[in-house]
Motif scaffolding. Structure first.
Motif, PDB file in Angstrom:
ATOM      1  N   SER A 194      -2.027  93.956  42.867  1.00  0.00           N
ATOM      2  CA  SER A 194      -3.435  93.713  42.154  1.00  0.00           C
ATOM      3  C   SER A 194      -4.243  94.758  41.926  1.00  0.00           C
ATOM      4  O   SER A 194      -4.342  95.616  43.204  1.00  0.00           O
ATOM      5  N   CYS A 195      -4.609  95.418  41.067  1.00  0.00           N
ATOM      6  CA  CYS A 195      -5.464  96.456  40.739  1.00  0.00           C
ATOM      7  C   CYS A 195      -6.999  96.067  41.300  1.00  0.00           C
ATOM      8  O   CYS A 195      -7.832  96.986  41.701  1.00  0.00           O
ATOM      9  N   GLY A 196      -7.091  94.828  41.308  1.00  0.00           N
ATOM     10  CA  GLY A 196      -8.561  94.534  42.138  1.00  0.00           C
ATOM     11  C   GLY A 196      -9.612  94.413  40.959  1.00  0.00           C
ATOM     12  O   GLY A 196     -10.691  93.961  41.184  1.00  0.00           O
ATOM     13  N   GLN A 197      -9.314  94.543  39.724  1.00  0.00           N
ATOM     14  CA  GLN A 197     -10.441  94.215  38.914  1.00  0.00           C
ATOM     15  C   GLN A 197     -11.021  92.899  38.546  1.00  0.00           C
ATOM     16  O   GLN A 197     -12.197  92.630  38.211  1.00  0.00           O
ATOM     17  N   CYS A 198     -10.030  91.995  38.631  1.00  0.00           N
ATOM     18  CA  CYS A 198     -10.472  90.628  38.295  1.00  0.00           C
ATOM     19  C   CYS A 198     -10.452  89.980  39.304  1.00  0.00           C
ATOM     20  O   CYS A 198      -9.250  89.683  40.203  1.00  0.00           O
ATOM     21  N   SER A 199     -11.507  88.966  39.508  1.00  0.00           N
ATOM     22  CA  SER A 199     -11.487  88.008  40.828  1.00  0.00           C
ATOM     23  C   SER A 199     -10.424  87.241  40.843  1.00  0.00           C
ATOM     24  O   SER A 199      -9.836  87.019  41.847  1.00  0.00           O
ATOM     25  N   PRO A 200     -10.125  86.350  39.877  1.00  0.00           N
ATOM     26  CA  PRO A 200      -9.044  85.458  39.941  1.00  0.00           C
ATOM     27  C   PRO A 200      -7.626  86.144  40.430  1.00  0.00           C
ATOM     28  O   PRO A 200      -6.880  85.638  41.429  1.00  0.00           O
ATOM     29  N   CYS A 201      -7.322  87.274  39.935  1.00  0.00           N
ATOM     30  CA  CYS A 201      -6.103  87.934  40.487  1.00  0.00           C
ATOM     31  C   CYS A 201      -6.057  88.375  41.829  1.00  0.00           C
ATOM     32  O   CYS A 201      -5.395  88.467  42.836  1.00  0.00           O
ATOM     33  N   ARG A 202      -7.367  89.489  42.044  1.00  0.00           N
ATOM     34  CA  ARG A 202      -7.656  89.988  43.342  1.00  0.00           C
ATOM     35  C   ARG A 202      -7.664  89.043  44.614  1.00  0.00           C
ATOM     36  O   ARG A 202      -6.933  89.080  45.548  1.00  0.00           O
ATOM     37  N   ASN A 250      -6.764  83.943  33.164  1.00  0.00           N
ATOM     38  CA  ASN A 250      -8.040  84.138  33.211  1.00  0.00           C
ATOM     39  C   ASN A 250      -8.273  85.457  33.769  1.00  0.00           C
ATOM     40  O   ASN A 250      -9.160  86.050  34.298  1.00  0.00           O
ATOM     41  N   THR A 251      -7.365  86.486  33.189  1.00  0.00           N
ATOM     42  CA  THR A 251      -7.546  87.638  33.821  1.00  0.00           C
ATOM     43  C   THR A 251      -6.974  88.856  32.842  1.00  0.00           C
ATOM     44  O   THR A 251      -6.925  88.647  31.654  1.00  0.00           O
ATOM     45  N   ILE A 252      -7.741  90.233  32.900  1.00  0.00           N
ATOM     46  CA  ILE A 252      -7.685  91.051  31.951  1.00  0.00           C
ATOM     47  C   ILE A 252      -6.066  91.528  31.525  1.00  0.00           C
ATOM     48  O   ILE A 252      -5.810  91.502  30.357  1.00  0.00           O
ATOM     49  N   CYS A 253      -5.376  91.551  32.552  1.00  0.00           N
ATOM     50  CA  CYS A 253      -3.829  91.756  32.326  1.00  0.00           C
ATOM     51  C   CYS A 253      -2.766  90.811  32.612  1.00  0.00           C
ATOM     52  O   CYS A 253      -3.275  89.942  33.324  1.00  0.00           O
ATOM     53  N   PRO A 254      -1.721  90.914  32.105  1.00  0.00           N
ATOM     54  CA  PRO A 254      -0.666  89.789  32.582  1.00  0.00           C
ATOM     55  C   PRO A 254      -0.128  89.855  34.101  1.00  0.00           C
ATOM     56  O   PRO A 254       0.559  88.894  34.170  1.00  0.00           O
TER      57      PRO A 254
HETATM   58  S1  SF4 Z   1      -4.882  90.546  36.233  1.00  0.00           S
HETATM   59 FE1  SF4 Z   1      -4.512  92.820  35.936  1.00  0.00          FE
HETATM   60  S2  SF4 Z   1      -6.327  93.897  35.453  1.00  0.00           S
HETATM   61 FE2  SF4 Z   1      -6.776  91.807  36.605  1.00  0.00          FE
HETATM   62  S3  SF4 Z   1      -6.940  92.473  38.666  1.00  0.00           S
HETATM   63 FE3  SF4 Z   1      -4.739  91.611  38.356  1.00  0.00          FE
HETATM   64  S4  SF4 Z   1      -3.932  93.601  38.058  1.00  0.00           S
HETATM   65 FE4  SF4 Z   1      -5.950  94.231  37.694  1.00  0.00          FE
END
Ligand code: SF4
Ligand SMILES: Cc1cc2nc3c(=O)[nH]c(=O)nc-3n(C[C@H](O)[C@H](O)[C@H](O)COP(=O)(O)O)c2cc1C
Ligand code: FES
Lengths: 193, 444
Positions: free
Chosen positions: B353-361, B397-401
């Motif tokens: 996870s790149c850490g940009q979006c809280s739900p993903c991070r 709920n995130t920027i990327c898939p």
């Molecule tokens: S959903 Fe994509 S953009 Fe968002 S934190 Fe995860 S990797 Fe990063």
């Protein structure tokens, strides 16, 4: 997650002078030319790979500052990139970094046993370096060799269908320096960039 | 034997060299393409119905037609050779064995798109491929198929190879663009899409290695002929990376008209299960797609044979189906522990996870911790619903898939193997003593 680990090393005093050789510098110039005018920052990843290989095996603050100066960018732009990508080491590592895949197929086909075997054999845990500075053990995510599981990468070379016997033989070979600096001899930067 | 159009010449001695590749008909598709207009080349690709081979399966011809050709900025083509999806290793195979097929595909595609600079983004671990590609590019240049004024048509193209440095997320197209600009691989918010604002804010197409290589046979045989291979909207051939507990792991080119059972069991492909053990589950399209138990991967919920096509694998939606994705086919035998495997994959997504979006991070880390305690016999019954709940809150709920890719494996494992999760809660003593997830002859 890729966190900022940089503060661990910033306090370390680093007196080594860092500079590329003229051949490497001309390679760097050649790489920069691959990107449009004014977009030289694009060359950062390839140049960091070369810097890590040529200037001590890891990216010390001094090395990163040097790369920043080569590309006329701020040091922070280099730090934030170096800490994001797993192939860049912001801590010193051993001469050989043994990167053992721990993901999906490799895990299902014995990758974790290989890691355990290496931990026992080298007397260190994943993430650590042997006291003689020869080996660093690292669990990594899928190396794109799942069909040949379990897989490990040592520097640029892939080792596949691993067994404990194969791993032992490889360790011996590396210890005896048989293949030492094989890549370097054949012009590492030229070969891979 | 299935028809091979990508890997047809793979066993020819020296096929990685220009002269041998040329002798076997190499670069004739390019010669043909250069006699067409760029729009005519795009039209052939549209007619072929080929869908992008990187994972999302978006029709390539349509993607190309979105490229902003009115802007005065330069246009770019990026070949996505980041290949980091667990279970996928086909692009590496293709580049290693047939570098000129990719280079030819890149030249044809660049011509169609009006691109004069193309980058191949190779994952940092595959450094040896960079040498192979650079050599092929040099040879193509020396033979006037690349560089300035290609075959005296006035069309010029440079191809450069660029190295990543170990980050799965850089396979996502906008993260790849950021990375190519020398930055952290943080995906961009879309829109704007790369077709309008991509590399250096210029119109950009990002395509997978296999997609771009397949442009060569499409032009050779014509889009209509290509569309006759396969079934329905799954036209052409697909490279499948097969791994796991099978007799013959490797990369296979399949016509998209064979059944999963044939692929798994026949000696032409996977050669059946290793040691004759029964199949427990399959991840059909790389780690990001839902896992299916044996009965649902071999037959759809309606009892029809499951086929190796985009449509058939998706039959039943996520309730009973999955996706073809990038074609990373992982087979698990009956001893495999689904809970441990799910924990393993979740650790992967958390790490990547790149850490940009809280739900993903936060969500990936949370799921990893919950799965870890379940796996170690320290879980509670309500952890199972908690996992479903977290995965639902990440999805969409995130920027990327990547967020979805992390959520689906967890949700599907619980959907199809809930009993195994419950077994872990009810039998902490047994679970604690299982080494590395080998759930031998497990019975609930
Ligand atoms: S959903 Fe994509 S953009 Fe968002 S934190 Fe995860 S990797 Fe990063
Ligand atoms: C997290 C993530 C990782 C991805 N990794 C890859 C990859 O390694 N290779 C690839 O071709 N596409 C990858 N993709 C898909 C790309 O974003 C993009 O859709 C693809 O390169 C487009 O090519 P295609 O149209 O030819 O399929 C990834 C997507 C996501 C969300
Ligand atoms: S899972 Fe180990 S190389 Fe892919």
């Amino acid at each position: 997650m890729h966190g900022f680990k940089i503060h661990h090393v910033l306090h370390k005093k680093d007196n080594t002078k860092v500079e590329f050789s003229p051949e490497i510098l001309s390679k760097v110039q050649q790489i920069i030319k691959r990107y449009p005018e004014g977009r030289h920052k694009s060359a950062l990843l390839p140049i960091l790979h070369i810097a890590q290989e040529e200037l001590g095996g890891w990216l010390s603050p001094a090395v990163m500052d040097y790369v920043a100066s080569l590309l006329s960018i701020q040091p922070i732009e280099v730090y934030e990139v170096a800490t994001f990508y797993t192939q860049f080491y912001t801590q010193p590592v051993g001469k050989y970094v043994l990167e053992i895949c721990q993901t999906a197929t490799c895990a299902a086909c014995g990758g974790e046993d290989i890691m355990e075997h290496l931990e026992n054999k080298l007397g260190i845990k994943a993430g650590e370096t042997t006291t003689d500075g020869l080996f660093t053990l690292k669990g990594v995510e899928c190396l794109g060799g799942c069909g040949y599981a379990p897989v490990m990468q040592v520097n640029t070379e892939f080792h596949e269908h691993l067994t404990t016997e194969k791993v032992d033989a490889l360790l011996e070979e590396l210890k005896n320096n048989k293949n030492a600096d094989k890549a370097k001899e054949s012009k590492w930067a030229e070969k891979f960039f | 034997m299935g028809r091979k159009i990508l890997l047809e010449n793979i066993d020819k001695e020296g096929i990685e060299r220009f002269d041998v590749y040329r002798k076997h008909g190499g670069y004739t598709a390019l010669e043909k393409a250069l006699k067409l207009t760029p729009d005519e080349v795009t039209e052939e690709v549209k007619k072929s119905g080929m869908r992008g081979r990187g994972g999302a399966g978006f029709p390539t011809g349509m993607k190309w037609s979105f490229l902003d050709k009115k802007s005065n900025n330069p246009r770019y083509l990026i070949c996505n050779a980041d290949e980091s999806e667990p279970g996928t290793f086909k692009d590496r195979y293709l580049i290693e064995k047939l570098p000129h097929l990719l280079v030819e595909g890149l030249i044809i595609s660049s011509y169609a798109l009006g691109v004069n600079t193309c980058y191949i983004y190779v994952r940092g671990e595959f450094k040896y491929l960079i040498g192979i590609l650079n050599k092929a590019i040099c040879e193509a240049n020396a033979n006037k198929f690349l560089g300035k004024n290609i075959l005296n048509t006035g069309y010029s193209l440079d191809i450069h190879v660029h190295s990543g440095a170990g980050a799965y997320i850089c396979g996502e197209e906008t993260a790849q663009i950021e990375s190519l600009e020398g930055k952290r691989g943080n995906p961009r918010i879309k829109p704007p899409f790369p077709a309008l604002k991509g590399l250096y804010d210029c119109p950009t197409v990002v395509n997978n290695v296999e997609t771009l290589a397949a442009v060569v046979p499409i032009i050779s045989m014509g889009g209509e002929e290509y569309a006759k291979i396969g079934t329905g909207r799954s036209t052409g051939t697909k490279l499948i990376s097969a791994s796991g507990h099978i007799n013959r792991p490797g990369v296979y080119e399949i016509e998209m008209n064979i059944s999963v059972e044939e692929f798994l069991m026949s000696d032409e492909y996977c050669g059946g299960m290793k040691n004759g053990k029964p199949l427990k589950a399959v991840i059909a399209g790389g780690s990001s797609v839902p896992i299916l138990p044996a009965h649902l991967i071999l037959k759809t919920a309606n009892g029809e044979n499951r086929m190796m096509t985009y449509e058939s694998l998706a039959d039943g939606g996520f309730a009973t189906g999955t996706m073809l994705g990038s074609g990373g086919f992982i087979a698990y035998d009956e001893d495999s522990c689904i809970v441990r495997n799910t924990w393993n994959l979740t650790r992967f997504y958390h790490h990547e996870s790149c850490g940009q979006c809280s739900p993903c991070r936060e969500g990936t880390g949370w799921m990893e911790r919950v799965l870890h305690r379940l796996e170690n016999g320290e879980g509670r019954m309500h952890d199972i619903d908690l996992l479903t709940n977290i995965s639902k809150n990440i999805e969409g709920n995130t920027i990327c898939p990547l967020g979805d890719a992390a959520a689906w494996p967890v949700a599907s494992a619980i959907r199809h193997f809930r009993d195994e999760f419950e077994f872990h809660v009810k039998n902490p003593g047994i679970v604690k003593n299982i080494k590395h997830g080998s759930l031998k002859k497990y019975t609930v």
